[in-house]
Design an enzyme around this catalytic site. Structure first.
Site, PDB file in Angstrom:
ATOM      1  N   GLU A  88       0.832  -1.248   0.462  1.00 19.00           N
ATOM      2  CA  GLU A  88       0.228  -0.142  -0.449  1.00 19.00           C
ATOM      3  C   GLU A  88       0.615   1.183   0.152  1.00 19.00           C
ATOM      4  O   GLU A  88       2.017   1.271   0.408  1.00 19.00           O
ATOM      5  CB  GLU A  88      -1.368   0.586   1.413  1.00 19.00           C
ATOM      6  CG  GLU A  88      -2.213  -0.990   1.318  1.00 19.00           C
ATOM      7  CD  GLU A  88      -2.682  -1.440   2.572  1.00 19.00           C
ATOM      8  OE1 GLU A  88      -4.192  -1.974   2.548  1.00 19.00           O
ATOM      9  OE2 GLU A  88      -2.892  -0.247   3.749  1.00 19.00           O
ATOM     10  N   CYS A 102       3.471   8.879   0.260  1.00 18.62           N
ATOM     11  CA  CYS A 102       3.994   7.859   1.556  1.00 18.62           C
ATOM     12  C   CYS A 102       4.406   7.064   1.225  1.00 18.62           C
ATOM     13  O   CYS A 102       3.487   5.527   0.525  1.00 18.62           O
ATOM     14  CB  CYS A 102       3.272   8.000   2.335  1.00 18.62           C
ATOM     15  SG  CYS A 102       3.533   6.847   3.759  1.00 18.62           S
ATOM     16  N   CYS A 109       6.515  -6.157   7.541  1.00 16.65           N
ATOM     17  CA  CYS A 109       7.751  -5.113   7.957  1.00 16.65           C
ATOM     18  C   CYS A 109       7.956  -6.813   9.455  1.00 16.65           C
ATOM     19  O   CYS A 109       6.804  -6.617  10.255  1.00 16.65           O
ATOM     20  CB  CYS A 109       7.058  -4.383   8.925  1.00 16.65           C
ATOM     21  SG  CYS A 109       7.876  -3.343   9.797  1.00 16.65           S
ATOM     22  N   CYS A 113       6.773  -3.546  15.971  1.00 18.40           N
ATOM     23  CA  CYS A 113       5.990  -2.132  16.735  1.00 18.40           C
ATOM     24  C   CYS A 113       4.533  -2.738  17.068  1.00 18.40           C
ATOM     25  O   CYS A 113       4.177  -3.247  16.260  1.00 18.40           O
ATOM     26  CB  CYS A 113       6.566  -1.149  15.936  1.00 18.40           C
ATOM     27  SG  CYS A 113       7.538  -0.765  15.408  1.00 18.40           S
ATOM     28  N   CYS A 116       1.664  -0.842  15.422  1.00 17.89           N
ATOM     29  CA  CYS A 116       1.518  -0.139  14.338  1.00 17.89           C
ATOM     30  C   CYS A 116       1.217  -2.118  12.924  1.00 17.89           C
ATOM     31  O   CYS A 116       1.268  -3.172  13.525  1.00 17.89           O
ATOM     32  CB  CYS A 116       2.538  -0.636  13.907  1.00 17.89           C
ATOM     33  SG  CYS A 116       2.905  -0.029  11.725  1.00 17.89           S
ATOM     34  N   CYS A 341      -1.000   7.615  10.169  1.00 18.87           N
ATOM     35  CA  CYS A 341      -0.165   6.792  10.230  1.00 18.87           C
ATOM     36  C   CYS A 341      -0.388   5.204  11.766  1.00 18.87           C
ATOM     37  O   CYS A 341      -1.177   4.799  12.014  1.00 18.87           O
ATOM     38  CB  CYS A 341       0.429   7.696  11.480  1.00 18.87           C
ATOM     39  SG  CYS A 341       2.423   6.927  12.132  1.00 18.87           S
TER      40      CYS A 341
END
Length: 355
Positions: A88, A102, A109, A113, A116, A341
């Site tokens: 994305e 962005c 990932c 975190c 996230c 975010c």
């Protein structure tokens, strides 16, 4: 077929073999200055060369799978890569006349975190530079105009794919191509010290944003496993070195979580960490995402992830400002389409790309 999107002029010339050396520059300019996505449009190339390029190479290595636009004008696109993997990217409308792309640097990932959504995918693979640059050009197709700024803040940790991120900057800043200034790029990292040092050496004018989230080491490690191998004291040393190399102001990103890192003592801890740095604090109230697990804090306390209310956000911002820090409260953009975010994630991969 290989994409030429991330090939520099000399690399294109090498790929072409016996063709005159200037052909590499011609093709590079067609792609990055004139916006050509079809070799047949490159009319100053011999027809035979155009046919050879069409048979052996591509330009864009991905296509838009879906696109969603939020009420605030933020557009999220999902791209399907050649191997079926999904990523994305987001188009941010900063003002009426300024757009920011962005971009993602990985499929998934590995950083873990806790706040996230991308982290819930796990790590699938790195993107190559062509797949990163392709996001920019597909976002421009959606916007029907050029984009002014690029932030590597999408899916993935940019410094875990440093070589391809660096190549992206090299291609897009090339004076005979797109010719973007380094200051139009921002790299956002969870705090990879080696990557920060490399950026300061290779691209000192590229802007840097580092996720602080908590200036208390134990709390930060509970939220961000990166703290274990990249502890706060060494992170600050790397930030200082980056700043000395390029003189750029640093952004410290602080995702605010109710009851977790908005305690009475937290503003002073942030102030102590920021001492000696020229920086802005980017305060980001956590954007809720489905399926996020509670976080286990020091002393065994377990708390659900929750968005702080406006009163607590304003208190935290005022405390930081009273301590002499420059604070920017992140505007809430793209939440309606899960483009804010920490919300980027896909349900597909190279093995399962269905929604």
């Amino acid at each position: 077929m290989s994409s030429l999107l991330a090939s520099l002029p000399r690399e294109i010339s090498h790929t072409l073999g016996s063709e005159p050396g200037f052909r590499g520059q011609q093709i590079f300019s067609w792609i990055h200055q004139k916006g050509s996505r079809d070799f047949d449009e490159m009319t100053d190339l011999p027809k035979g060369l155009r046919q050879k390029l069409e048979a052996e190479h591509t330009i864009l290595p991905a296509g838009i799978d879906t696109a969603e636009e939020a009420a605030d004008g933020t557009t999220k696109i999902r791209l399907k890569l050649n191997d079926g993997a999904l990523i994305e990217a987001v188009l941010l409308r900063d003002t009426a006349d300024r757009l920011t792309a962005c971009l993602s640097t990985q499929v998934g990932c590995a950083m873990g975190c806790r706040f996230c959504k991308t982290a819930t995918m796990g790590f699938i693979r790195n993107l190559d530079a062509a797949e990163i640059i392709g996001q920019l050009y597909l976002l421009e197709t959606a916007a029907e105009r050029s984009i002014d700024n690029i932030v590597f803040m999408g899916m993935g940790e940019p410094f875990n794919n440093y070589d391809q991120v660096s190549k992206t900057v090299q291609v897009l800043t090339h004076p005979e191509g797109r010719n973007m200034g380094q200051r139009r790029f921002t790299v956002s990292t969870s705090g990879i010290i080696d990557g920060i040092r490399s950026l300061g050496t290779d691209h000192p004018q590229v802007r840097l944003a580092a996720s602080l989230v908590s200036a208390d080491p134990a709390t930060r490690e509970a939220l961000m496993p990166v703290e274990h191998k990249n502890p706060l004291p060494r992170l600050k040393e790397a930030l200082m070195a980056y700043q000395q190399a390029g003189g750029r102001r640093i952004t410290l990103e602080y995702v605010l979580l109710k009851g977790v890192n908005d305690r009475k003592e937290d503003p002073m801890l942030v102030r102590k960490f920021a001492h000696g740095l020229r920086c802005n604090i980017n305060l980001i109230p956590w954007n809720p995402a489905d399926g996020m697990a509670p976080v286990k804090l020091p002393q065994g306390k377990v708390l659900p992830l929750e968005e702080p209310d406006a009163k607590r956000v304003n208190w935290f911002r005022e405390e930081l400002e009273n301590l002499g820090l420059t604070v920017v409260l992140r505007h809430r953009k793209g939440r309606g389409v899960n483009a804010a975010c920490g919300q980027l994630a896909t349900k597909g991969s190279a093995k399962n790309n269905s929604l």
